[in-house]
Design a protein around this motif. Structure first.
Motif, short mmCIF file in Angstrom:
data_model
loop_
_atom_site.label_atom_id
_atom_site.label_comp_id
_atom_site.label_asym_id
_atom_site.label_seq_id
_atom_site.Cartn_x
_atom_site.Cartn_y
_atom_site.Cartn_z
N THR A 377 0.82 -1.21 0.00
CA THR A 377 0.00 0.00 0.00
C THR A 377 0.86 1.27 0.00
O THR A 377 0.33 2.36 0.16
N ARG A 378 2.16 1.11 -0.14
CA ARG A 378 3.11 2.22 -0.30
C ARG A 378 3.09 3.17 0.88
O ARG A 378 2.89 4.39 0.72
N GLN A 379 3.35 2.66 2.07
CA GLN A 379 3.41 3.54 3.23
C GLN A 379 4.44 3.02 4.23
O GLN A 379 4.79 1.85 4.22
N GLN A 380 4.92 3.95 5.06
CA GLN A 380 5.84 3.67 6.17
C GLN A 380 7.19 3.09 5.73
O GLN A 380 7.76 2.24 6.40
N PHE A 381 7.72 3.55 4.61
CA PHE A 381 9.04 3.09 4.20
C PHE A 381 10.10 3.79 5.05
O PHE A 381 10.15 5.00 5.12
N ASP A 456 15.17 14.99 -0.04
CA ASP A 456 16.01 14.97 1.15
C ASP A 456 16.85 13.69 1.13
O ASP A 456 16.40 12.63 1.56
N ARG A 457 18.07 13.79 0.62
CA ARG A 457 18.94 12.63 0.50
C ARG A 457 19.69 12.32 1.79
O ARG A 457 20.24 11.24 1.96
N GLY A 458 19.76 13.29 2.69
CA GLY A 458 20.42 13.05 3.97
C GLY A 458 21.89 13.39 3.97
O GLY A 458 22.39 13.91 4.97
N ALA A 459 22.62 13.10 2.91
CA ALA A 459 24.05 13.36 2.86
C ALA A 459 24.30 14.87 2.93
O ALA A 459 23.59 15.66 2.32
N ASP A 460 25.36 15.26 3.65
CA ASP A 460 25.62 16.67 3.89
C ASP A 460 25.99 17.43 2.61
O ASP A 460 25.48 18.52 2.36
N ARG A 461 26.87 16.86 1.81
CA ARG A 461 27.32 17.58 0.62
C ARG A 461 26.19 17.85 -0.37
O ARG A 461 26.03 18.99 -0.83
N PRO A 462 25.37 16.88 -0.73
CA PRO A 462 24.24 17.18 -1.63
C PRO A 462 23.29 18.22 -1.05
O PRO A 462 22.77 19.06 -1.79
N MET A 486 5.16 13.73 -0.96
CA MET A 486 5.51 12.86 0.17
C MET A 486 5.69 13.69 1.45
O MET A 486 6.74 13.65 2.08
N PRO A 487 4.66 14.47 1.84
CA PRO A 487 4.78 15.29 3.05
C PRO A 487 4.94 14.43 4.30
O PRO A 487 4.41 13.32 4.37
N LEU A 488 5.67 14.96 5.27
CA LEU A 488 5.89 14.26 6.53
C LEU A 488 4.98 14.84 7.60
O LEU A 488 4.85 16.07 7.71
N SER A 489 4.37 13.99 8.37
CA SER A 489 3.56 14.46 9.50
C SER A 489 4.49 15.01 10.57
O SER A 489 5.71 14.77 10.56
N ALA A 490 3.92 15.75 11.51
CA ALA A 490 4.73 16.32 12.59
C ALA A 490 5.42 15.21 13.39
O ALA A 490 6.59 15.33 13.77
N THR A 491 4.70 14.11 13.62
CA THR A 491 5.28 12.99 14.37
C THR A 491 6.44 12.36 13.60
O THR A 491 7.51 12.10 14.17
N GLU A 492 6.22 12.11 12.33
CA GLU A 492 7.27 11.47 11.53
C GLU A 492 8.49 12.37 11.42
O GLU A 492 9.63 11.90 11.52
N ARG A 493 8.25 13.65 11.24
CA ARG A 493 9.38 14.58 11.13
C ARG A 493 10.16 14.64 12.45
O ARG A 493 11.39 14.65 12.45
N TYR A 494 9.44 14.64 13.56
CA TYR A 494 10.09 14.68 14.87
C TYR A 494 10.99 13.47 15.07
O TYR A 494 12.16 13.60 15.45
N TRP A 495 10.47 12.26 14.78
CA TRP A 495 11.25 11.06 15.03
C TRP A 495 12.38 10.90 14.03
O TRP A 495 13.47 10.41 14.39
N ASP A 506 9.86 19.31 5.72
CA ASP A 506 8.46 18.98 6.00
C ASP A 506 7.88 18.06 4.94
O ASP A 506 6.75 17.57 5.07
N ALA A 507 8.63 17.80 3.87
CA ALA A 507 8.23 16.83 2.84
C ALA A 507 9.49 16.20 2.28
O ALA A 507 10.54 16.86 2.18
N TYR A 508 9.40 14.94 1.92
CA TYR A 508 10.60 14.25 1.41
C TYR A 508 11.00 14.77 0.04
O TYR A 508 12.18 14.92 -0.25
N MET A 509 10.02 15.05 -0.82
CA MET A 509 10.29 15.57 -2.16
C MET A 509 9.82 17.01 -2.24
O MET A 509 8.71 17.33 -1.80
N LYS A 510 10.66 17.89 -2.81
CA LYS A 510 10.29 19.29 -3.02
C LYS A 510 10.59 19.68 -4.46
O LYS A 510 11.64 19.35 -4.99
N VAL A 511 9.64 20.39 -5.07
CA VAL A 511 9.81 20.90 -6.43
C VAL A 511 9.68 22.43 -6.36
O VAL A 511 8.67 22.95 -5.88
N TYR A 512 10.71 23.11 -6.82
CA TYR A 512 10.73 24.58 -6.81
C TYR A 512 10.55 25.08 -8.24
O TYR A 512 11.13 24.53 -9.19
#
Length: 517
Positions: A377-381, A456-462, A486-495, A506-512
């Motif tokens: 169901t494509r959730q909680q990865f 949000d790849r996580g790595a500092d340089r990117p 792929m917005p993150l809930s407040a709980t998910e973002r906190y953890w 606040d979201a995993y993917m951002k398009v500007y």
């Protein structure tokens, strides 16, 4: 007094047919889980990397990985095409081969019904289903690694020419498939040598020598590429959490969490993860302690395969390959995953299947079913990279793009695989040729809008490079629109911020979208 004949339900033939039925049901369930909706989920970046490596018949441009998987997939692509479903389908027969070797190993290392339990844990493993369905080498690596383990067991037990020759061929195939599990061949071969010397058998020593020469001859053409690959990896800047004690602890803990709970259940779903993890660890520790006390064939394999894989990968990701992200540890140790379930099944049998063992097994199985539900169901990865809705993102941009737009896909070429709209696309990395980036020099006077697709790849340089690009474009723009996927809930973002020890969007993917003045 005469003995009563055993009932038909207790006869060897009946028990054999019953076990065969359970194995057949497990095989059917595994085929369904492996093939259901195989092409529905979009590729993630490493699957796109696979596509890049099979554009040509040669794979010598990939020094970090042997050519066997890519060459075979190239042949598969010529026969069946390069679509998502076709490329992922190549992993299915290898996964089925892994299933067969899991059963053979479980049957050799465990007594009934623990062998069937180990097979069931493997079939319903969210971690195995997640990785073995990918257009990556994971399924092939596991199948060949387990074949080596099984033949190693046969060679140690029987010592026949056939067993040693097949072991040498399987080891050669492993060295052409993946480098990481191949490192574990050294202690295994030393163990066989020790047994041969202890028995004082010159014939067995000769067989061992043949089984050693075959894989060494197979890997000899690629030694220079291994060395150059090691040097190349070591020159890349370390990733996030790589140089901290917390990072090392996370590397050790993650494969255990993932093996028991899976990577499709958020760690902060405590009502699921805590009981499942504790139940799984209780079974695993019990199986480990029980195996240590026994003197049965293959004891050394059950005890050492999984811990050795974890230690090896932690050392690699803390030294030579420190640029690799934290989630890589689970994929690199996947080849030894079935030994976790073999030990857990052993522990369940020890704790009695009619008592505590049954309760703990039920908890683990319920957790596995929950993780499988999340996967389909494509959730909680745990790693959102595996679940990016690229078709929805490209469709969204395509409906709003203009012919002269500039689209920058940042550190993820997967966008191009699904892009069918208009505009000029730049695959932006820190090594992107300067002439491509010259398209931005005229912004905003060239009257061309600029899209930036990033995650949000996580790595500092990117993250720094992406921030620098946004800071460069924002002051010159008339306005900037930001679209979240792929917005993150407040709980998910906190953890996530607590676990990763860094800021999280606040979201995993951002398009500007930057508009010129």
């Amino acid at each position: 007094m005469t003995n009563r004949p055993s009932s038909s339900a207790e006869s060897p033939g009946y028990l054999h047919r019953q076990r065969l039925l359970w194995v057949s049901l497990a095989a059917g369930a595994f085929v369904i889980l492996m093939s259901a909706g195989l092409g529905h989920r979009e590729f993630w970046i490493d699957e796109t990397v696979t596509v890049g490596h099979i554009r040509l018949a040669t794979t010598l441009d990939e020094p970090f990985h042997p050519p066997g998987y890519y060459w075979l997939l190239f042949q598969w692509k010529k026969a069946f095409g390069g679509g998502d479903l076709a490329l992922r389908a190549f992993s299915v027969p290898w996964a089925l081969a892994a299933f067969i070797f899991v059963w053979l190993l479980a049957r050799s290392l465990l007594k009934p019904p623990a062998d069937l339990l180990a097979l069931g844990l493997f079939v319903l493993s969210p971690l195995a289903i997640l990785y073995l369905r990918m257009a990556r080498y994971f399924a092939m690596t596991m199948a060949v690694s387990l074949a080596v383990a099984y033949l190693l067991l046969l060679a140690a037990q029987r010592g026949k020419w056939r067993d040693y020759l097949l072991l040498g061929l399987a080891a050669a195939a492993l060295l052409w498939t993946d480098y990481v599990p191949a490192v574990l061949l050294l202690p295994a071969y030393l163990y066989l040598l020790y047994r041969a010397v202890r028995r004082g058998s010159s014939r067995e020593l000769g067989r061992w020598l043949v089984a050693t020469i075959v894989p060494l001859a197979a890997i000899s053409p690629w030694i220079s590429y291994i060395i150059s690959g090691t040097r190349s990896i070591h020159q890349i800047a370390p990733g996030h959490l790589q140089e901290t004690l917390y990072g090392i602890a996370a590397k050790i803990a993650l494969p255990f969490y993932a093996a028991i709970v899976g990577e499709t259940t958020d760690p902060w779903r405590f009502y699921v993860t805590v009981p499942v993890f504790l139940a799984g660890m209780a079974l695993l520790v019990t199986g480990f302690v029980l195996t240590r006390r026994q003197r049965q064939p293959g004891r050394w394999l059950k005890l050492s395969a999984w811990p050795a894989a974890v230690v090896l990968v932690v050392v690699l990701l803390s030294t030579v390959a420190s640029s690799e992200p934290l989630p890589r540890i689970t994929s690199l140790t996947l080849f030894a995953l079935p030994f976790v379930y073999i030990l857990m099944a052993q522990g369940a049998a020890r704790l009695r299947l009619s008592g505590l063992g049954a309760v703990l097994l039920c908890i683990v199985f319920v957790g596995n079913l929950y993780g499988l539900h999340n996967y389909f169901t494509r959730q909680q990865f745990l790693n959102p990279s595996y679940n990016v809705p690229w078709r929805a993102i490209t469709s969204f941009i395509a409906t709003r793009s203009q012919p002269d737009d500039i689209l920058i896909e940042y550190y993820d070429s997967t966008f191009c695989r699904y892009w069918e709209g208009q505009g000029e696309v730049i695959d932006y990395h820190d090594y992107t040729p300067p002439e491509k980036m010259q398209l931005l020099e005229g912004f905003p006077t060239n009257n061309r809008r600029v899209w930036l697709i990033t995650r949000d790849r996580g790595a500092d340089r990117p993250r720094r490079l992406a921030a620098g690009l946004r800071e460069r474009l924002t002051p010159a723009a008339e306005k900037v629109e930001v679209f979240n996927f792929m917005p993150l809930s407040a709980t998910e973002r906190y953890w996530r911020q607590r676990l990763l020890r860094r800021p999280v969007w606040d979201a995993y993917m951002k398009v500007y979208l930057f508009y010129p003045r």
